[in-house]
Scaffold this motif. Structure first.
Motif, PDB file in Angstrom:
ATOM      1  N   MET A   1      34.380  57.344  40.844  1.00  0.00           N
ATOM      2  CA  MET A   1      34.704  56.140  40.062  1.00  0.00           C
ATOM      3  C   MET A   1      34.016  55.669  38.616  1.00  0.00           C
ATOM      4  SD  MET A   1      34.753  52.679  42.745  1.00  0.00           S
ATOM      5  CE  MET A   1      36.285  52.408  43.236  1.00  0.00           C
ATOM      6  N   PRO A   2      34.970  54.939  37.974  1.00  0.00           N
ATOM      7  CA  PRO A   2      33.956  54.423  36.642  1.00  0.00           C
ATOM      8  C   PRO A   2      32.705  53.418  37.621  1.00  0.00           C
ATOM      9  CG  PRO A   2      35.835  54.036  36.166  1.00  0.00           C
ATOM     10  CD  PRO A   2      35.809  54.848  37.950  1.00  0.00           C
ATOM     11  N   SER A   3      31.556  53.669  36.194  1.00  0.00           N
ATOM     12  CA  SER A   3      30.493  52.731  36.223  1.00  0.00           C
ATOM     13  C   SER A   3      30.818  51.987  35.026  1.00  0.00           C
ATOM     14  CB  SER A   3      29.478  53.680  36.092  1.00  0.00           C
ATOM     15  OG  SER A   3      28.993  53.945  34.810  1.00  0.00           O
ATOM     16  N   PHE A   4      32.063  51.113  34.739  1.00  0.00           N
ATOM     17  CA  PHE A   4      32.032  49.928  33.697  1.00  0.00           C
ATOM     18  C   PHE A   4      32.980  49.122  34.424  1.00  0.00           C
ATOM     19  CE2 PHE A   4      33.626  53.471  32.110  1.00  0.00           C
ATOM     20  CZ  PHE A   4      34.646  52.645  31.266  1.00  0.00           C
ATOM     21  N   CYS A   5      32.985  47.768  33.775  1.00  0.00           N
ATOM     22  CA  CYS A   5      34.376  46.902  33.857  1.00  0.00           C
ATOM     23  C   CYS A   5      35.608  47.478  33.032  1.00  0.00           C
ATOM     24  CB  CYS A   5      33.733  45.167  33.805  1.00  0.00           C
ATOM     25  SG  CYS A   5      35.309  44.973  33.829  1.00  0.00           S
ATOM     26  N   THR A  21      29.809  43.265  41.755  1.00  0.00           N
ATOM     27  CA  THR A  21      30.167  44.309  43.274  1.00  0.00           C
ATOM     28  C   THR A  21      31.626  44.149  41.829  1.00  0.00           C
ATOM     29  OG1 THR A  21      31.229  42.181  43.732  1.00  0.00           O
ATOM     30  CG2 THR A  21      29.692  43.414  45.250  1.00  0.00           C
ATOM     31  N   PHE A  22      32.256  45.832  42.364  1.00  0.00           N
ATOM     32  CA  PHE A  22      33.306  46.377  41.085  1.00  0.00           C
ATOM     33  C   PHE A  22      34.319  46.743  42.779  1.00  0.00           C
ATOM     34  CE2 PHE A  22      29.851  46.784  38.524  1.00  0.00           C
ATOM     35  CZ  PHE A  22      30.173  46.939  37.188  1.00  0.00           C
ATOM     36  N   PHE A  23      36.077  45.991  42.019  1.00  0.00           N
ATOM     37  CA  PHE A  23      37.344  46.205  42.772  1.00  0.00           C
ATOM     38  C   PHE A  23      37.939  47.141  41.621  1.00  0.00           C
ATOM     39  CE2 PHE A  23      35.022  42.331  43.362  1.00  0.00           C
ATOM     40  CZ  PHE A  23      34.239  42.227  44.656  1.00  0.00           C
ATOM     41  N   ARG A  24      38.031  47.951  42.741  1.00  0.00           N
ATOM     42  CA  ARG A  24      39.632  49.248  41.781  1.00  0.00           C
ATOM     43  C   ARG A  24      40.860  48.063  41.842  1.00  0.00           C
ATOM     44  NH1 ARG A  24      39.388  55.372  43.712  1.00  0.00           N
ATOM     45  NH2 ARG A  24      40.703  54.960  42.342  1.00  0.00           N
ATOM     46  N   TRP A  48      47.240  42.041  37.860  1.00  0.00           N
ATOM     47  CA  TRP A  48      45.931  42.372  37.169  1.00  0.00           C
ATOM     48  C   TRP A  48      46.083  42.646  36.564  1.00  0.00           C
ATOM     49  CZ3 TRP A  48      41.291  44.427  40.660  1.00  0.00           C
ATOM     50  CH2 TRP A  48      40.907  43.126  41.854  1.00  0.00           C
ATOM     51  N   LEU A  49      46.777  44.502  35.708  1.00  0.00           N
ATOM     52  CA  LEU A  49      46.846  44.883  34.687  1.00  0.00           C
ATOM     53  C   LEU A  49      47.169  43.613  33.767  1.00  0.00           C
ATOM     54  CD1 LEU A  49      49.289  47.677  35.369  1.00  0.00           C
ATOM     55  CD2 LEU A  49      46.332  47.908  35.130  1.00  0.00           C
ATOM     56  N   VAL A  67      37.637  46.419  38.473  1.00  0.00           N
ATOM     57  CA  VAL A  67      37.642  45.333  37.659  1.00  0.00           C
ATOM     58  C   VAL A  67      35.594  44.483  38.075  1.00  0.00           C
ATOM     59  CG1 VAL A  67      38.539  42.579  37.324  1.00  0.00           C
ATOM     60  CG2 VAL A  67      39.570  44.628  37.065  1.00  0.00           C
ATOM     61  N   CYS A  68      34.523  44.072  37.714  1.00  0.00           N
ATOM     62  CA  CYS A  68      33.859  43.472  38.124  1.00  0.00           C
ATOM     63  C   CYS A  68      33.898  41.662  38.327  1.00  0.00           C
ATOM     64  CB  CYS A  68      32.519  43.523  37.375  1.00  0.00           C
ATOM     65  SG  CYS A  68      32.771  42.210  36.216  1.00  0.00           S
ATOM     66  N   SER A  69      32.964  41.886  39.268  1.00  0.00           N
ATOM     67  CA  SER A  69      33.365  40.439  40.721  1.00  0.00           C
ATOM     68  C   SER A  69      32.910  39.240  39.296  1.00  0.00           C
ATOM     69  CB  SER A  69      32.438  40.275  41.530  1.00  0.00           C
ATOM     70  OG  SER A  69      30.985  40.624  40.994  1.00  0.00           O
ATOM     71  N   ARG A  70      32.620  39.311  37.800  1.00  0.00           N
ATOM     72  CA  ARG A  70      32.797  38.357  37.393  1.00  0.00           C
ATOM     73  C   ARG A  70      33.651  37.742  36.741  1.00  0.00           C
ATOM     74  NH1 ARG A  70      27.336  40.417  33.413  1.00  0.00           N
ATOM     75  NH2 ARG A  70      25.584  40.074  34.567  1.00  0.00           N
ATOM     76  N   HIS A  71      34.836  38.960  36.887  1.00  0.00           N
ATOM     77  CA  HIS A  71      36.154  37.920  36.950  1.00  0.00           C
ATOM     78  C   HIS A  71      37.193  37.176  37.660  1.00  0.00           C
ATOM     79  CE1 HIS A  71      35.465  40.413  33.028  1.00  0.00           C
ATOM     80  NE2 HIS A  71      34.898  40.807  33.768  1.00  0.00           N
ATOM     81  N   PHE A  72      36.064  37.330  39.171  1.00  0.00           N
ATOM     82  CA  PHE A  72      37.049  36.140  39.694  1.00  0.00           C
ATOM     83  C   PHE A  72      36.116  34.757  39.619  1.00  0.00           C
ATOM     84  CE2 PHE A  72      37.136  40.950  41.100  1.00  0.00           C
ATOM     85  CZ  PHE A  72      38.682  41.215  40.779  1.00  0.00           C
ATOM     86  N   ILE A  73      37.147  33.795  40.687  1.00  0.00           N
ATOM     87  CA  ILE A  73      37.087  32.152  40.597  1.00  0.00           C
ATOM     88  C   ILE A  73      35.457  32.137  41.631  1.00  0.00           C
ATOM     89  CG2 ILE A  73      37.071  30.345  41.326  1.00  0.00           C
ATOM     90  CD1 ILE A  73      40.237  30.674  40.167  1.00  0.00           C
ATOM     91  N   SER A  74      35.395  33.200  42.555  1.00  0.00           N
ATOM     92  CA  SER A  74      34.468  33.501  43.752  1.00  0.00           C
ATOM     93  C   SER A  74      33.220  34.329  43.738  1.00  0.00           C
ATOM     94  CB  SER A  74      35.766  33.050  44.943  1.00  0.00           C
ATOM     95  OG  SER A  74      35.916  34.020  45.701  1.00  0.00           O
TER      96      SER A  74
END
Length: 78
Positions: A1-5, A21-24, A48-49, A67-74
């Motif tokens: 799994m990639p280690s970057f957003c 945290t990271f989400f596929r 998402w895309l 995608v990292c958790s910084r891109h989610f509102i919560s």
């Protein structure tokens, strides 16, 4: 799994950011008898895309993209 957003101009990495945290990216489902779920999953993936906004994002890279958790509102995936 990639280690970057995979989001454009995001520098989040697994090694550097401990509280991120990271989400596929969601996959498209292929149910035989629940075709409505197949359509929902395809729509979700496309959203998402679109949000990632990458012009140089071939299908081969999308499979393992995160995608990292910084891109989610919560800060969490819903």
């Amino acid at each position: 799994m990639p280690s970057f957003c995979g989001v454009v101009n995001c520098g989040s990495t697994r090694n550097r950011d401990e509280n991120v945290t990271f989400f596929r990216i969601p996959a498209i489902l292929h149910f035989k008898h629940k075709t409505n779920l197949n359509e929902l999953s395809a729509n979700r993936r496309q959203k998402w895309l679109n949000a990632i906004k990458r012009a140089d994002f071939p299908e081969s890279k999308q499979k393992d993209a995160v995608v990292c958790s910084r891109h989610f509102i919560s800060g969490k995936s819903k």
